[in-house]
Design a protein around this motif. Structure first.
Motif, mmCIF file in Angstrom:
data_model
loop_
_atom_site.group_PDB
_atom_site.id
_atom_site.type_symbol
_atom_site.label_atom_id
_atom_site.label_comp_id
_atom_site.label_asym_id
_atom_site.label_seq_id
_atom_site.Cartn_x
_atom_site.Cartn_y
_atom_site.Cartn_z
ATOM 1 N N SER A 179 16.962 7.109 -7.627
ATOM 2 C CA SER A 179 17.302 8.522 -7.782
ATOM 3 C C SER A 179 17.546 9.187 -6.438
ATOM 4 O O SER A 179 18.250 10.196 -6.353
ATOM 5 C CB SER A 179 16.185 9.245 -8.538
ATOM 6 O OG SER A 179 14.951 9.101 -7.856
ATOM 7 N N SER A 180 16.964 8.628 -5.370
ATOM 8 C CA SER A 180 17.168 9.180 -4.028
ATOM 9 C C SER A 180 16.851 8.096 -3.007
ATOM 10 O O SER A 180 16.255 7.068 -3.336
ATOM 11 C CB SER A 180 16.276 10.403 -3.800
ATOM 12 O OG SER A 180 14.902 10.048 -3.915
ATOM 13 N N ILE A 181 17.261 8.321 -1.772
ATOM 14 C CA ILE A 181 16.977 7.379 -0.691
ATOM 15 C C ILE A 181 16.435 8.156 0.495
ATOM 16 O O ILE A 181 16.671 9.365 0.622
ATOM 17 C CB ILE A 181 18.221 6.568 -0.276
ATOM 18 C CG1 ILE A 181 19.324 7.492 0.254
ATOM 19 C CG2 ILE A 181 18.728 5.723 -1.423
ATOM 20 C CD1 ILE A 181 20.508 6.751 0.853
ATOM 21 N N PRO A 182 15.707 7.506 1.411
ATOM 22 C CA PRO A 182 15.181 8.201 2.588
ATOM 23 C C PRO A 182 16.299 8.789 3.448
ATOM 24 O O PRO A 182 17.424 8.279 3.470
ATOM 25 C CB PRO A 182 14.434 7.099 3.339
ATOM 26 C CG PRO A 182 14.104 6.076 2.298
ATOM 27 C CD PRO A 182 15.242 6.106 1.334
ATOM 28 N N ALA A 183 15.979 9.857 4.168
ATOM 29 C CA ALA A 183 16.968 10.520 5.018
ATOM 30 C C ALA A 183 17.477 9.603 6.118
ATOM 31 O O ALA A 183 18.598 9.794 6.621
ATOM 32 C CB ALA A 183 16.362 11.785 5.627
ATOM 33 N N SER A 184 16.674 8.594 6.497
ATOM 34 C CA SER A 184 17.072 7.703 7.593
ATOM 35 C C SER A 184 18.088 6.653 7.158
ATOM 36 O O SER A 184 18.636 5.930 7.992
ATOM 37 C CB SER A 184 15.844 6.996 8.171
ATOM 38 O OG SER A 184 15.204 6.209 7.172
ATOM 39 N N GLU A 212 6.840 6.163 -7.062
ATOM 40 C CA GLU A 212 6.423 5.189 -6.049
ATOM 41 C C GLU A 212 7.612 4.514 -5.376
ATOM 42 O O GLU A 212 7.468 3.939 -4.294
ATOM 43 C CB GLU A 212 5.530 4.132 -6.693
ATOM 44 C CG GLU A 212 4.223 4.677 -7.248
ATOM 45 C CD GLU A 212 3.480 3.653 -8.083
ATOM 46 O OE1 GLU A 212 4.149 2.812 -8.726
ATOM 47 O OE2 GLU A 212 2.242 3.698 -8.091
ATOM 48 N N ARG A 213 8.784 4.578 -5.997
ATOM 49 C CA ARG A 213 9.951 3.907 -5.426
ATOM 50 C C ARG A 213 10.366 4.539 -4.108
ATOM 51 O O ARG A 213 10.767 3.851 -3.170
ATOM 52 C CB ARG A 213 11.115 3.924 -6.422
ATOM 53 C CG ARG A 213 10.883 2.985 -7.591
ATOM 54 C CD ARG A 213 11.986 3.064 -8.609
ATOM 55 N NE ARG A 213 11.615 2.290 -9.798
ATOM 56 C CZ ARG A 213 12.159 2.435 -10.980
ATOM 57 N NH1 ARG A 213 13.116 3.330 -11.158
ATOM 58 N NH2 ARG A 213 11.770 1.694 -11.999
ATOM 59 N N MET A 214 10.278 5.868 -4.010
ATOM 60 C CA MET A 214 10.639 6.543 -2.768
ATOM 61 C C MET A 214 9.666 6.169 -1.654
ATOM 62 O O MET A 214 10.065 5.997 -0.497
ATOM 63 C CB MET A 214 10.650 8.055 -2.980
ATOM 64 C CG MET A 214 11.220 8.831 -1.809
ATOM 65 S SD MET A 214 12.957 8.425 -1.518
ATOM 66 C CE MET A 214 13.355 9.614 -0.232
ATOM 67 N N VAL A 215 8.396 6.029 -1.998
ATOM 68 C CA VAL A 215 7.403 5.594 -1.014
ATOM 69 C C VAL A 215 7.760 4.208 -0.503
ATOM 70 O O VAL A 215 7.726 3.936 0.707
ATOM 71 C CB VAL A 215 5.985 5.601 -1.633
ATOM 72 C CG1 VAL A 215 4.966 5.031 -0.646
ATOM 73 C CG2 VAL A 215 5.585 7.006 -2.057
ATOM 74 N N LEU A 216 8.101 3.307 -1.431
ATOM 75 C CA LEU A 216 8.498 1.955 -1.044
ATOM 76 C C LEU A 216 9.730 1.989 -0.147
ATOM 77 O O LEU A 216 9.768 1.312 0.894
ATOM 78 C CB LEU A 216 8.790 1.125 -2.295
ATOM 79 C CG LEU A 216 9.386 -0.272 -2.058
ATOM 80 C CD1 LEU A 216 8.401 -1.166 -1.321
ATOM 81 C CD2 LEU A 216 9.808 -0.914 -3.383
ATOM 82 N N MET A 217 10.744 2.769 -0.507
ATOM 83 C CA MET A 217 11.968 2.841 0.291
ATOM 84 C C MET A 217 11.689 3.354 1.700
ATOM 85 O O MET A 217 12.245 2.851 2.689
ATOM 86 C CB MET A 217 12.990 3.739 -0.412
ATOM 87 C CG MET A 217 13.553 3.184 -1.702
ATOM 88 S SD MET A 217 14.670 1.794 -1.443
ATOM 89 C CE MET A 217 16.105 2.635 -0.770
ATOM 90 N N ASN A 218 10.821 4.342 1.823
ATOM 91 C CA ASN A 218 10.472 4.861 3.151
ATOM 92 C C ASN A 218 9.784 3.809 4.006
ATOM 93 O O ASN A 218 10.066 3.680 5.204
ATOM 94 C CB ASN A 218 9.579 6.102 3.010
ATOM 95 C CG ASN A 218 10.378 7.391 2.853
ATOM 96 O OD1 ASN A 218 11.149 7.761 3.724
ATOM 97 N ND2 ASN A 218 10.191 8.060 1.727
ATOM 98 N N ARG A 219 8.890 3.038 3.388
ATOM 99 C CA ARG A 219 8.190 1.990 4.138
ATOM 100 C C ARG A 219 9.146 0.890 4.563
ATOM 101 O O ARG A 219 9.059 0.368 5.682
ATOM 102 C CB ARG A 219 7.051 1.416 3.290
ATOM 103 C CG ARG A 219 5.886 2.373 3.111
ATOM 104 C CD ARG A 219 4.845 1.809 2.159
ATOM 105 N NE ARG A 219 3.744 2.752 1.961
ATOM 106 C CZ ARG A 219 2.849 2.645 0.988
ATOM 107 N NH1 ARG A 219 2.934 1.637 0.114
ATOM 108 N NH2 ARG A 219 1.871 3.526 0.876
#
Length: 285
Positions: free
Chosen positions: A267-272, A240-247
């Motif tokens: 563990s990862s971050i959005p491409a933007s 869910e952390r990646m979803v939060l980061m994208n938002r």
């Protein structure tokens, strides 16, 4: 018909781990909060105290009489309030506030005319957004709510109420430098001796909102120059952390910055986004 030979199930021992298990499941599946074991133990103790004060005799009874009857009602809000209380303080992780001032100064030098928008996502009892406001007052001459918008949100209604009151005790203002304490706080007198309230010109810069970061749509602007979302992702499961980061990234304008907590592991971050420094991420222009 012959009577069944199967014994009736017996309820678990009150206040036991087995008795608490449905609360853990409710937090995870109905509210979306995943807590580390030590935080779960703290929640168990806090909740037991509250339920005993209401004459409830077990966690199972709370589930049956409160949560199942009204899954979105006051019982759920109680769980949210008890499980999301964080340690916070004024100017916590101070390097972030220095970077914030430098970023805003750069924007002003570039001649930006739009309001500076900053968001404290997971503001707890208000120390973070009020720290932001104090730094902005020192960074921007003639500061006004029309020049800078500071939005502050939290999932807990209990802490939002405390934040809006903007009243703190002596222990809570210990980390505030003396000059800022004199400039930005009103000292309580008489029966209010030992309390401190943020001055109106700083209080007026902050807009408090009840926001659930698990929901897809947030009633907030989508063009923030800076977002602080520090020590919030610890309540989210890894996926869910990646979803939060994208938002969060979608609510940043191009060139905007996102500050996460120094102790948070992503563990990862959005491409933007790109990493600018430890726990600071910038949105690609």
């Amino acid at each position: 018909m012959a009577p069944t030979d199967q014994p009736l199930s017996t309820p678990p021992e009150p206040w036991s781990e087995t008795d608490f298990a449905p609360i853990v499941a409710f937090l995870r599946h109905q509210i979306g909060i995943t807590l580390e074991p030590h935080r779960m133990g703290l929640l168990q103790a806090r909740l037991r105290s509250r339920l005993q004060a209401k004459a409830l005799t077990s966690f199972t009874q709370f589930c049956e009489r409160v949560l199942k009857l009204d899954p979105t009602g006051p019982g759920t809000q109680l769980l949210i309030d008890l499980s999301t209380v964080n340690h916070t303080s004024f100017f916590r992780e101070p390097a972030h506030f220095t970077l914030m001032a430098e970023h805003i100064t750069m924007l002003l030098k570039e001649g930006t005319t739009s309001p500076i928008r900053i968001w404290s996502a997971g503001c707890s009892t208000g120390q973070e957004p009020f720290s932001m406001a104090m730094v902005m007052a020192e960074t921007i001459p003639g500061l006004s709510p029309q020049r800078v918008e500071i939005w502050a949100s939290d999932l807990s209604l209990e802490v939002l109420k405390a934040a809006a009151n903007a009243i703190y005790n002596e222990n809570e203002v210990k980390g505030v430098p003396p000059a800022r304490l004199r400039r930005y706080f009103l000292r309580g007198r008489g029966p209010r001796n030992g309390s401190y309230r943020i001055v109106p010109e700083i209080r007026d810069l902050v807009k408090f909102r009840h926001v659930d970061l698990r929901h897809a749509n947030w009633p907030l602007p989508a063009d923030f120059h800076l977002i602080f979302c520090r020590n919030v992702s610890i309540y989210f499961a890894e996926d869910e952390r990646m979803v939060l980061m994208n938002r969060l990234a979608r609510h940043l304008r191009s060139g905007g910055w996102l500050a996460m907590g120094n102790g948070e592991i992503l563990s990862s971050i959005p491409a933007s986004l790109r990493k600018l420094s430890p726990s600071i991420y910038g949105k690609e222009s």
